[in-house]
Design an enzyme around this catalytic site. Structure first.
Site, PDB file in Angstrom:
ATOM      1  N   TYR A  76       8.149   3.903  -3.026  1.00  0.00           N
ATOM      2  CA  TYR A  76       9.029   3.679  -1.711  1.00  0.00           C
ATOM      3  C   TYR A  76      10.203   4.290  -1.631  1.00  0.00           C
ATOM      4  O   TYR A  76      10.006   4.694  -0.937  1.00  0.00           O
ATOM      5  CB  TYR A  76       8.784   1.870  -1.319  1.00  0.00           C
ATOM      6  CG  TYR A  76       8.495   2.034   0.250  1.00  0.00           C
ATOM      7  CD1 TYR A  76       7.429   2.037   1.163  1.00  0.00           C
ATOM      8  CD2 TYR A  76       9.973   2.141   1.087  1.00  0.00           C
ATOM      9  CE1 TYR A  76       7.623   2.069   2.214  1.00  0.00           C
ATOM     10  CE2 TYR A  76      10.319   1.923   1.924  1.00  0.00           C
ATOM     11  CZ  TYR A  76       8.952   1.556   2.546  1.00  0.00           C
ATOM     12  OH  TYR A  76       8.796   1.766   4.458  1.00  0.00           O
ATOM     13  N   GLY A 118      -1.556  -3.644   1.727  1.00  0.00           N
ATOM     14  CA  GLY A 118      -1.002  -2.592   2.767  1.00  0.00           C
ATOM     15  C   GLY A 118      -1.390  -2.735   4.064  1.00  0.00           C
ATOM     16  O   GLY A 118      -1.179  -2.519   4.938  1.00  0.00           O
ATOM     17  N   ARG A 150      -1.289  -6.574   9.821  1.00  0.00           N
ATOM     18  CA  ARG A 150      -1.605  -5.073   9.920  1.00  0.00           C
ATOM     19  C   ARG A 150      -1.893  -4.119   9.694  1.00  0.00           C
ATOM     20  O   ARG A 150      -2.249  -4.375   8.809  1.00  0.00           O
ATOM     21  CB  ARG A 150      -0.182  -4.560  11.076  1.00  0.00           C
ATOM     22  CG  ARG A 150       0.735  -4.336  10.221  1.00  0.00           C
ATOM     23  CD  ARG A 150       0.290  -2.726   9.929  1.00  0.00           C
ATOM     24  NE  ARG A 150       1.455  -2.319   8.810  1.00  0.00           N
ATOM     25  CZ  ARG A 150       1.400  -2.337   7.869  1.00  0.00           C
ATOM     26  NH1 ARG A 150      -0.605  -2.352   6.797  1.00  0.00           N
ATOM     27  NH2 ARG A 150       1.687  -1.564   6.608  1.00  0.00           N
ATOM     28  N   ASP A 193       7.975   5.586   9.819  1.00  0.00           N
ATOM     29  CA  ASP A 193       8.741   4.719  10.605  1.00  0.00           C
ATOM     30  C   ASP A 193      10.131   4.826  10.052  1.00  0.00           C
ATOM     31  O   ASP A 193      10.769   4.670  11.457  1.00  0.00           O
ATOM     32  CB  ASP A 193       7.622   2.978  10.793  1.00  0.00           C
ATOM     33  CG  ASP A 193       8.133   2.563   9.430  1.00  0.00           C
ATOM     34  OD1 ASP A 193       7.888   3.060   8.316  1.00  0.00           O
ATOM     35  OD2 ASP A 193       7.969   1.682   8.518  1.00  0.00           O
ATOM     36  N   GLU A 225       1.890   7.399   8.468  1.00  0.00           N
ATOM     37  CA  GLU A 225       1.852   6.321   6.900  1.00  0.00           C
ATOM     38  C   GLU A 225       3.432   7.088   6.621  1.00  0.00           C
ATOM     39  O   GLU A 225       3.383   8.505   6.595  1.00  0.00           O
ATOM     40  CB  GLU A 225       0.692   6.295   6.645  1.00  0.00           C
ATOM     41  CG  GLU A 225       0.638   5.646   5.518  1.00  0.00           C
ATOM     42  CD  GLU A 225       0.511   4.329   6.297  1.00  0.00           C
ATOM     43  OE1 GLU A 225       1.500   3.550   6.416  1.00  0.00           O
ATOM     44  OE2 GLU A 225      -0.751   4.403   7.398  1.00  0.00           O
ATOM     45  N   ASP A 258       6.405  -2.935   9.919  1.00  0.00           N
ATOM     46  CA  ASP A 258       5.182  -4.400  10.343  1.00  0.00           C
ATOM     47  C   ASP A 258       5.323  -5.051  11.195  1.00  0.00           C
ATOM     48  O   ASP A 258       4.575  -6.106  11.369  1.00  0.00           O
ATOM     49  CB  ASP A 258       5.461  -4.241   9.244  1.00  0.00           C
ATOM     50  CG  ASP A 258       4.416  -3.134   7.745  1.00  0.00           C
ATOM     51  OD1 ASP A 258       4.561  -2.546   8.927  1.00  0.00           O
ATOM     52  OD2 ASP A 258       4.993  -2.974   6.572  1.00  0.00           O
TER      53      ASP A 258
HETATM   54  P1  NG1 Z   1       3.737  -1.813   3.678  1.00  0.00           P
HETATM   55  O1  NG1 Z   1       3.840  -2.047   2.174  1.00  0.00           O
HETATM   56  O2  NG1 Z   1       2.213  -1.582   4.007  1.00  0.00           O
HETATM   57  O3  NG1 Z   1       4.158  -3.056   4.234  1.00  0.00           O
HETATM   58  C1  NG1 Z   1       5.207  -0.465   4.769  1.00  0.00           C
HETATM   59  C2  NG1 Z   1       6.365  -0.560   4.860  1.00  0.00           C
HETATM   60  C3  NG1 Z   1       6.187   0.102   6.372  1.00  0.00           C
HETATM   61  C4  NG1 Z   1       6.103   1.931   6.435  1.00  0.00           C
HETATM   62  C5  NG1 Z   1       4.558   2.022   5.425  1.00  0.00           C
HETATM   63  C6  NG1 Z   1       4.265   3.074   5.211  1.00  0.00           C
HETATM   64  C7  NG1 Z   1       7.609  -2.198   4.715  1.00  0.00           C
HETATM   65  C8  NG1 Z   1       7.338  -3.865   4.992  1.00  0.00           C
HETATM   66  N1  NG1 Z   1       6.747  -1.875   4.913  1.00  0.00           N
HETATM   67  O4  NG1 Z   1       3.803  -0.857   4.980  1.00  0.00           O
HETATM   68  O5  NG1 Z   1       7.144   0.393   7.032  1.00  0.00           O
HETATM   69  O6  NG1 Z   1       7.061   2.316   5.434  1.00  0.00           O
HETATM   70  O7  NG1 Z   1       4.728   0.981   3.980  1.00  0.00           O
HETATM   71  O8  NG1 Z   1       4.216   3.365   6.270  1.00  0.00           O
HETATM   72  O9  NG1 Z   1       8.309  -2.085   3.677  1.00  0.00           O
END
Ligand code: NG1
Length: 556
Positions: free
Chosen positions: A305, A197, A58, A67, A64, A252
């Site tokens: 994260y 991402g 996605r 969530d 950003e 995601d």
């Molecule tokens: P990425 O790392 O781009 O798949 C992560 C988190 C999302 C959201 C975004 C920031 C996972 C699987 N996904 O996405 O839920 O928090 O960072 O908006 O950790």
């Protein structure tokens, strides 16, 4: 915008590629790749796959890192995806409990079409056989029926396959009398670049969850368990992805499962998961460009994260204390819940986007309580514990016992400022799209209003990038440079997409400028110099919203 409850729809099982992609035309570019996968499966395992599970990556257009504070986000599925071809393997009774993993109940031979990912063989262990170690607490062992060894210290491709399997085992093969999971052969192929991402990890976990459900007959109409709708699959996939060590929000997985061709999705998480389609202006194109900085989310989670997850959760508690909002001592309250309680939102009822925007705006001025002595330097662990109003012991239990983080200072104020302003930008982005779709259907002067809307969407994306960079600190020099070059090349808005710290940008470009835009970025972004056309085509490309996850049943 459609308000139908996507979360309650059944998981689609197709027998025709046309249905997977929405039309024959849309399916044609994919046919060769699907055929190659089937042929390669036959070559390796001596029979056709029974199913192919598909889950797309996605692109998050806006919203950003909010969530996991339970604010709404606005992603769309891309047409790059993970495919897992799989088939049950019959094991002769005398082999069944043999020593080899592939002969054990639920034993898996997992291969990947990409040669850099080496073949793996593993089998789940029934809980009674799992020793409690430092890593696995006794309580974990006994809470679940099955255990799979997932390496959280290094990033391994099969960890995502195992993560999807975990939830299927522990939700569908519990209790002494239930049937055992079948041994499985599987072959994976993916076109979502890893660490970019675009959510290759969630696509892997969703595809794996679906593959193991399908191969164990859980999606067959006669066995289909009534609660297996898209919403349940999202929850299962979110829970599964935590097994790999990232405390992800649900964006995601929700967008991989619930997307609809030609629209973005407005996904909300509070008071429950909902998704509705948002039509994008027809003359707007979204171009994805990879910064080529690989962000390894699992390995850097404690500094990036997961640290942000903890900072925002503690920020929510401190704000609640300052606003006089009641929260439980051990409650991991989120910003969205604090906002709702402050505004007197009725339990289980969403106050709605207009009211939410108003409340958020009103609260922005109150976030100063998250600063230390009015400065923006961040707070130490000691100061943070004091601000939370909890004892050290309770603080550790609520905020630190389940996650590893590493920092000397915690930026409660800046993180909250990003979350509040970003949550509002999502609401404004959504409203702008809805306004333009209603004005295009009702007036002839729509072209100029559409152009104005696109400008507005672009402005919101630029503000989001600035906030990600300055307040949430999830950008990096290359992403800043790439978004700047994108604006110079004609994008009305450009921002990082996904977790950040590397990975991709998404740029909003008027449709008639897409070609010149891509050509110019190819020429100006330093890391693209010296790449051949094929590599460039992988690194920067226009995208249209695609369809969500499904299972394809291979028929003879
Ligand atoms: P990425 O790392 O781009 O798949 C992560 C988190 C999302 C959201 C975004 C920031 C996972 C699987 N996904 O996405 O839920 O928090 O960072 O908006 O950790």
């Amino acid at each position: 915008m459609s308000t139908l409850s996507i979360a309650n729809q059944p998981i689609p099982v197709y027998t025709n590629l046309r249905d997977v992609f929405g039309s024959v035309k849309a399916s044609l570019p994919h046919a060769v790749r699907w055929n190659t996968l089937v042929e390669e499966f036959e070559k390796r395992f001596g029979r056709k796959p029974a199913y192919i599970a598909r889950a797309p990556g996605r692109v998050n257009l806006i919203g950003e890192h909010i969530d996991y504070s339970l604010f709404g986000v606005l992603p769309a599925a891309v047409d790059r995806d993970i495919l897992i071809a799989c088939a049950p393997r019959s094991v002769a009774p005398e082999e069944h409990h043999a020593h080899l993993d592939e002969h054990k109940p639920g034993g898996v031979i997992a291969q990947n079409l990409h040669p850099k990912y080496t073949p793996q063989i593993f089998a789940p262990a029934p809980k009674a056989k799992v020793p409690a170690t430092d890593e696995i607490k006794d309580s974990d062992v006994h809470a679940e029926s099955w255990y799979l060894d997932i390496n959280k210290r290094e990033l391994r491709w099969e960890s995502y396959v195992k993560a999807g399997y975990y939830g299927v085992l522990n939700h569908h093969f519990t209790g002494g009398g239930s049937a055992l999971p079948t041994p499985v052969d599987l072959l994976v192929t993916g076109s979502v670049p890893a660490g970019s991402g675009l959510s290759s990890s969630a696509a892997m976990v969703v595809a794996s969850t679906l593959a193991f459900l399908a191969v164990n007959g859980k999606l067959e109409p006669e066995n289909a368990e009534s609660h297996l709708d898209k919403g349940t699959l999202v929850k299962l996939a979110v829970e599964n992805e935590k097994r790999v060590g990232v405390n992800s929000g649900g964006m995601d997985q929700a967008s991989s499962v619930m997307s609809d061709p030609s629209s973005a999705l407005y996904i909300t998480f509070f008071p429950s998961l909902t998704a509705s389609t948002v039509h994008l202006p027809g003359s707007a194109s979204f171009v994805i460009a990879n910064s080529l900085v690989v962000s390894d989310k699992v390995v850097s989670a404690k500094r990036h994260y997961n640290l942000r997850v903890v900072e925002t959760l503690v920020g929510a508690r401190v704000l609640a204390n300052a606003l006089g909002v009641r929260i439980g001592e051990r409650e991991k309250v989120t910003f969205r819940e604090v906002v709702g309680r402050f505004a007197g939102e009725e339990e289980g009822v969403d106050m709605g986007p207009e009211e939410l925007e108003r409340v958020l705006q009103g609260l922005e001025g109150r976030l100063g309580v998250l600063k230390r002595d009015g400065t923006e330097e961040g707070v130490t662990m000691e100061e943070m514990i004091k601000m939370s109003g909890l004892s050290k012991e309770v603080f550790d239990e609520v905020y630190l016992s389940w996650v590893e983080i590493e920092a000397t200072h915690f930026q409660l104020y800046k993180r909250a400022k990003h979350v509040f302003t970003e949550a509002r930008r999502v609401l404004q982005f959504r409203k702008t799209c809805l306004d333009v779709s209603s004005s295009t259907s009702s007036s002839s002067s729509s072209a100029s209003s559409e152009a104005q809307c696109i400008e507005r969407l672009g402005r919101l994306m630029n503000e989001s990038q600035q906030s990600c960079n300055e307040d949430f600190d999830c950008s990096c020099p290359e992403l800043n440079e790439l978004t700047r070059l994108a604006r110079e090349a004609g994008a009305v808005g450009s921002r990082l997409t996904g977790a950040g710290w590397g990975g991709c940008t998404v740029s909003l470009v008027p449709e008639d400028k897409v070609k010149s835009f891509i050509d110019q970025v190819k020429k100006t972004y330093p890391a693209y110099q010296g790449m051949n056309e094929q590599q460039l085509g992988e690194a920067i490309f226009a995208t249209k919203p695609g369809s969500g996850a499904c299972v394809f049943k291979v028929e003879d």
